[in-house]
Write a protein that holds these residues in place. Structure first.
Motif, short mmCIF file in Angstrom:
data_model
loop_
_atom_site.label_atom_id
_atom_site.label_comp_id
_atom_site.label_asym_id
_atom_site.label_seq_id
_atom_site.Cartn_x
_atom_site.Cartn_y
_atom_site.Cartn_z
N ALA A 298 31.16 35.23 31.29
CA ALA A 298 30.51 36.67 30.88
C ALA A 298 30.31 37.59 31.96
CB ALA A 298 29.44 36.17 30.17
N HIS A 299 30.54 38.71 31.49
CA HIS A 299 30.42 39.84 32.50
C HIS A 299 29.19 40.56 31.99
CE1 HIS A 299 34.27 39.11 33.98
NE2 HIS A 299 34.31 39.83 35.22
N THR A 300 27.97 40.74 32.89
CA THR A 300 26.95 41.49 32.51
C THR A 300 27.07 42.74 32.87
OG1 THR A 300 25.53 40.73 34.21
CG2 THR A 300 25.43 39.46 32.64
N ASP A 301 28.08 43.12 33.72
CA ASP A 301 28.49 44.52 34.40
C ASP A 301 29.91 44.80 34.38
OD1 ASP A 301 25.60 45.19 35.39
OD2 ASP A 301 25.95 43.40 36.14
N MET A 302 30.36 45.89 34.12
CA MET A 302 31.74 46.21 34.16
C MET A 302 32.43 45.69 35.43
SD MET A 302 33.89 49.78 33.68
CE MET A 302 33.93 49.74 31.83
N PRO A 303 33.37 45.15 35.69
CA PRO A 303 34.36 45.00 36.81
C PRO A 303 34.83 46.04 37.27
CG PRO A 303 34.88 43.21 35.29
CD PRO A 303 34.11 44.45 34.62
N GLY A 304 35.48 46.09 38.49
CA GLY A 304 35.79 47.45 39.28
C GLY A 304 37.35 47.67 38.77
N SER A 305 38.01 46.87 38.03
CA SER A 305 39.54 47.10 37.68
C SER A 305 39.93 46.21 36.58
CB SER A 305 40.46 47.17 38.72
OG SER A 305 40.66 45.87 39.36
N VAL A 306 41.03 46.47 36.06
CA VAL A 306 41.56 45.63 35.15
C VAL A 306 42.16 44.22 35.81
CG1 VAL A 306 43.56 45.43 33.30
CG2 VAL A 306 42.52 47.57 33.60
N GLU A 307 42.69 44.40 37.06
CA GLU A 307 43.17 43.28 37.65
C GLU A 307 41.79 42.27 38.30
OE1 GLU A 307 46.21 45.64 40.38
OE2 GLU A 307 44.41 46.67 39.67
N ALA A 308 40.80 43.12 38.74
CA ALA A 308 39.69 42.41 38.87
C ALA A 308 39.02 41.43 37.74
CB ALA A 308 38.48 43.27 39.43
N TYR A 309 39.11 42.19 36.41
CA TYR A 309 38.68 41.63 35.15
C TYR A 309 39.51 40.38 34.94
CZ TYR A 309 37.87 41.13 30.36
OH TYR A 309 37.47 40.70 29.10
N TYR A 310 40.80 40.72 35.13
CA TYR A 310 41.97 39.70 34.71
C TYR A 310 41.59 38.28 35.50
CZ TYR A 310 46.31 37.18 33.91
OH TYR A 310 47.34 36.31 33.78
N ARG A 372 43.97 42.27 23.73
CA ARG A 372 45.25 41.57 24.39
C ARG A 372 46.26 42.35 24.55
NH1 ARG A 372 44.45 36.44 25.33
NH2 ARG A 372 43.45 36.34 23.27
N GLN A 373 46.71 43.15 23.72
CA GLN A 373 47.90 44.19 23.73
C GLN A 373 47.68 45.19 24.62
OE1 GLN A 373 47.96 45.75 19.66
NE2 GLN A 373 50.34 44.88 19.58
N THR A 374 46.23 45.82 24.90
CA THR A 374 45.72 46.72 25.70
C THR A 374 45.89 46.19 27.41
OG1 THR A 374 44.28 47.70 24.22
CG2 THR A 374 43.82 48.37 26.63
N LEU A 375 45.30 44.81 27.47
CA LEU A 375 45.32 44.01 28.72
C LEU A 375 46.52 43.89 29.22
CD1 LEU A 375 43.52 42.71 30.76
CD2 LEU A 375 43.47 40.67 29.36
N LEU A 376 47.43 43.31 28.46
CA LEU A 376 49.14 42.95 28.67
C LEU A 376 49.80 44.20 29.02
CD1 LEU A 376 49.76 39.92 26.61
CD2 LEU A 376 49.03 40.10 29.05
#
Length: 599
Positions: A298-310, A372-376
């Motif tokens: 769970a993320h209570t705050d937004m990560p810095g980038s898609v890569e960090a999130y992934y 998932r389409q957006t992420l990939l």
């Protein structure tokens, strides 16, 4: 030869997709960059060549805890592995080095700063180094999600160990990061293997922040008795969130860089070894964490980038079973992330790229389609709608909100494009605040034009307009909203704004499934499940005695197969998935006894 090592040492009958080609390229002497999703078996891609090539393989790893766990797991499998690191006593490190120097050790795990000392390089150059493996290789690139300056020195390895193949491995590298790694490590001459980024067993969900604590508790309640990771932006929030969870009956432990190193290590060990523990952490936690049964991130705050999130959600569901990645975010997160980028001591082109990366993550959060389409798509992959994200399982209701958007844009323009979302909402709703009166904003044409729309709905509209590119946050202006060219088109009537009706909360019904898991436990009947639980208890005891993570003894998949097949002799036990020669010797009698006792 590689397949024999795979079976005899690790007890596996076949390689996973992508592994064999990477291994063969390394054995052929090529430099290799392998980008593989978390849980796809990256470690095997250098461990098997290390066994086949003989001599010494150097493994560069960023975290002491990760090195210790991998070495412990290899030793249980009968592989001579060592680590020399700052957590061990001098005597222990000296003894480990003697085993390395004598030729006894096959794999030596080192942190980059220890490896790249002049003394260590000189000592290793006298030994038969056959392979260098760099784990978490994205740390080497300034384009990656977690650049570490000490990794930059690794770019000299090619000239220091001429003719020795270098294998760089990561789960997190977009095309720019891949090019950067290959250029720096291999002078552009390496082979690149990308095995895909999809983790179909992870259910993806995003909620707009309304009541942070309640939303987080809803997520955790959907995973009773299960292990999870909660990521927070600050150390203070980490401590407060851990207390919140404890007060609500969960076993939660904080983890951040401001804690004493011994306490951090202690908390990580509890999380790795004990069931049902929730770790609440900053991004200081997690790189290389190999706990297979993390059921939610769970993320209570937004990560810095898609890569960090992934990278961070990749710690969930490494066993292939159903897991959830759930983010709670708001416009304040976007403002904070923009500010962080601007405050970095980096060149303007780097800041521009980081802003674009953040734009991609905002797009992921605000998409009305399959997440998932957006992420990939960010990583260059295309896929059909996944059926395992909140947008697929519960498609959003969309409606044309262009008129409301034009009211908001009018308020932004008329007030000078310097005010944040809260003040713009007060303008359109006709609020009587001191700030509005003193600025004269009660006289604007937009004042009160959206009074009938609730404040929460306006928050959603402004956030979605920002995510869709009609508005931008002016970081230098302390979060003021400004109109983009796309917003101008909307004001002119040549664009429309499709707004999503917000949904909040997570339920047990929508967080799991649709056949997206490997289901290693799904086909166990009640009797087999009871035996599986007994074998897990035995595994926990054995792991505790040896001071290793439970999965290093046997994985859940291996225990499930034992429970299903109930081997009665050593020959049958040796044919179980994940049982190699060393583990037959060390554990067969104990586990066969437990299985016989259950009959």
């Amino acid at each position: 030869m590689p397949l024999a090592a795979l079976k005899n040492v690790f007890g596996y009958d076949r390689f996973r997709p992508g592994q064999h080609d990477i291994i063969q390229a390394i054995l052929d002497g090529a430099h290799v960059l392998a980008v593989m999703p978390t849980g796809a078996g990256k470690s095997m891609c250098f461990q098997i060549p290390a066994l086949v090539l003989g001599g010494l393989t150097i493994v560069v790893s960023p975290l002491v805890a990760l090195m210790e766990d991998q070495v412990a797991a290899l030793k249980l499998a009968g592989v001579e592995a060592e680590t020399i690191n700052s957590s061990r006593s001098r005597d222990s490190n000296v003894a480990a080095w003697r085993r390395v120097a004598s030729g006894q050790t096959r794999l030596l795990y080192l942190a980059p700063e220890r490896l790249m000392t002049a003394r260590m390089i000189a000592a290793l150059q006298r030994l038969p180094v056959r392979l260098i493996a760099i784990d978490e290789a994205h740390c080497l690139s300034r384009w990656g999600p977690s650049f570490r300056p000490e990794y930059e020195s690794l770019t000299r390895l090619g000239e220091l160990f001429l003719g020795v193949p270098i294998a760089a491995l990561t789960a997190t590298a977009d095309a720019a990061t891949q090019r950067d790694i290959v250029d720096k490590l291999f002078a552009g001459a390496g082979k690149v293997f990308v095995s895909g980024f999809d983790r179909p067993n992870i259910h993806l969900a995003v909620d707009a922040r309304t009541e942070r604590n309640r939303q987080l508790l809803d997520i955790v309640r959907a995973h009773p008795g299960e292990s999870g990771i909660v990521y927070c932006l600050s150390r203070d929030k980490t401590e407060k969130t851990a207390r919140l969870l404890c007060e609500n009956g969960y076993r939660a432990l904080p983890y951040h860089a401001g804690m004493d190193a011994a306490e951090r290590t202690h908390h990580q060990k509890i999380f790795m070894d004990a069931p049902g523990v929730i770790i609440v952490a900053t991004i200081a936690f997690g790189m290389g964490i190999d706990k297979p049964d993390v059921r939610f991130v769970a993320h209570t705050d937004m990560p810095g980038s898609v890569e960090a999130y992934y990278q961070e959600i990749g710690r969930a569901g490494r066993d292939g079973e159903a897991a959830t990645a759930h983010m709670i975010y708001g416009l304040d997160d976007v403002r904070m992330r923009r500010m962080f980028i601007e405050q970095e001591n980096t060149a303007d082109d780097h800041k521009q790229r980081e802003h674009k990366r953040l734009d991609a993550l905002i797009g992921y959060c605000e998409t009305p389609g399959c997440r998932r389409q957006t992420l990939l798509a960010y990583f260059g992959e295309t896929t059909a709608p996944c059926g395992n994200c909140d947008m697929c399982l519960n498609p959003p209701e969309l409606h044309d909100a262009s008129d409301s958007a034009r009211i908001a844009l009018g308020a932004v323009e008329q007030s000078g494009q310097i005010y944040g979302a809260a003040h713009i909402i007060d303008i359109v709703r006709g609020a009587k605040t001191q700030k509005i009166t003193s600025a004269g904003h009660h006289a604007l044409a937009a004042y009160g034009a959206g009074a009938e729309t609730p404040k929460e709905r306006w928050r959603s509209i402004l956030r979605q307009m920002t995510g869709a590119g009609f508005l931008r946050l002016d970081v230098a202006g302390y979060g003021g909203l400004a109109i983009t060219s796309k917003g101008r088109d909307l004001m002119a009537g040549t664009e429309i704004f499709q707004c999503r009706v917000e949904r909040h909360g997570i339920t047990a019904q929508n967080r799991k499934t649709n056949g997206k898991t490997s289901g290693v436990l799904a086909d166990l009947n009640d009797e087999e499940r009871a035996l599986f639980d007994a074998l897990k208890s035995l595994r926990r005891e054995l792991a505790h005695e040896r001071g290793v993570p439970a999965y290093a003894v046997f994985t859940d998949r291996t225990l499930a197969e034992m429970a299903r097949k109930k081997p009665t002799d050593i020959d049958a036990f040796s044919r179980i998935h994940g049982v190699g020669v060393s583990k037959v010797r060390d554990f067969a009698a104990t586990f066969l006894g437990e299985i016989a006792h259950a009959e």
